[in-house]
Write a protein that holds these residues in place. Structure first.
Motif, PDB file in Angstrom:
ATOM      1  N   GLU A   6      31.673   7.287  29.151  1.00 14.52           N
ATOM      2  CA  GLU A   6      33.066   7.724  29.083  1.00 14.52           C
ATOM      3  C   GLU A   6      33.797   7.399  30.380  1.00 14.52           C
ATOM      4  N   ARG A   7      33.135   7.599  31.501  1.00 15.98           N
ATOM      5  CA  ARG A   7      33.744   7.272  32.798  1.00 15.98           C
ATOM      6  C   ARG A   7      33.939   5.764  32.945  1.00 15.98           C
ATOM      7  N   SER A  67      29.556   6.271  39.901  1.00 11.51           N
ATOM      8  CA  SER A  67      30.384   6.826  40.979  1.00 11.51           C
ATOM      9  C   SER A  67      30.744   5.757  42.008  1.00 11.51           C
ATOM     10  N   LYS A  72      28.586   9.181  31.257  1.00  7.83           N
ATOM     11  CA  LYS A  72      28.656   8.000  32.139  1.00  7.83           C
ATOM     12  C   LYS A  72      29.439   6.877  31.454  1.00  7.83           C
ATOM     13  N   GLU A  75      33.506   3.661  40.529  1.00  7.88           N
ATOM     14  CA  GLU A  75      34.788   4.358  40.584  1.00  7.88           C
ATOM     15  C   GLU A  75      35.456   4.181  41.946  1.00  7.88           C
ATOM     16  N   ALA A  91      36.915   4.810  30.886  1.00  8.08           N
ATOM     17  CA  ALA A  91      38.163   5.243  31.533  1.00  8.08           C
ATOM     18  C   ALA A  91      38.602   4.294  32.642  1.00  8.08           C
TER      19      ALA A  91
END
Length: 164
Positions: A86-87, A60, A84, A63, A90
């Motif tokens: 996957e994020r 997070s 996690k 991000e 991305a």
């Protein structure tokens, strides 16, 4: 009479400058953002005086840093869940987001996420440098894990890391 204290940004800038002078340059450094955790005060100030990117503790936080324009973020731990990874996958089209692996399960999750997103997720093999806190033992176990990363689709071996 009250004492005047320097502002937090001026203290951070002074600290980074002292570190920079002691080490010559901080060009291409990944300075930890774990304590500061604020984009404007932490990451952007660090990058303004030469850091290449920042180090975070959580996906997070990465991000937020990527959304704020930080070009390179190291997540200094091994994400334990596929979501996690996957994020992290991305985020790859927007910045280099590097994470750590210290077990085959991490490589498998990173690989699956990278393949599904059509990207390569850069990973560091994290070594246990004697703290018994995290990382894989140096030597044959680390070499085997690095080979597993090198052979897996959707991931890229970006190096090794040790935590003290």
């Amino acid at each position: 009479m009250s004492a005047e204290f320097p502002s937090v940004p001026s203290l951070i800038k002074a600290t980074i400058q002292v570190i920079s002078q002691a080490n010559g340059e901080i060009k291409n450094a990944q300075i930890t953002n774990e304590v500061i955790k604020l984009l404007e005060i932490g990451a952007k100030l660090q990058m303004a005086i030469g850091a290449h990117g920042v180090t975070c503790a959580k996906v997070s936080e990465a991000e937020v840093m990527v959304a704020g324009g930080v070009p390179s973020v190291l997540i200094a731990y091994e994400p334990p869940l596929p979501v996690k990874w996957e994020r992290i996958a991305a985020l790859q089209p927007h910045a280099e987001v590097i994470a750590c692996v210290d077990a085959p399960a991490h490589v498998a999750m990173a690989s699956a996420a990278g393949v599904a997103a059509g990207v390569e997720v850069p990973v560091l093999v994290e070594l246990d440098i004697g703290m018994d806190r995290c990382g894989i033992r140096p030597g044959a176990p680390a070499l085997e894990l690095a080979r597993r990363v090198a052979d897996a689709p959707g991931v890229r071996l970006a190096g090794v890391m040790g935590y003290e």
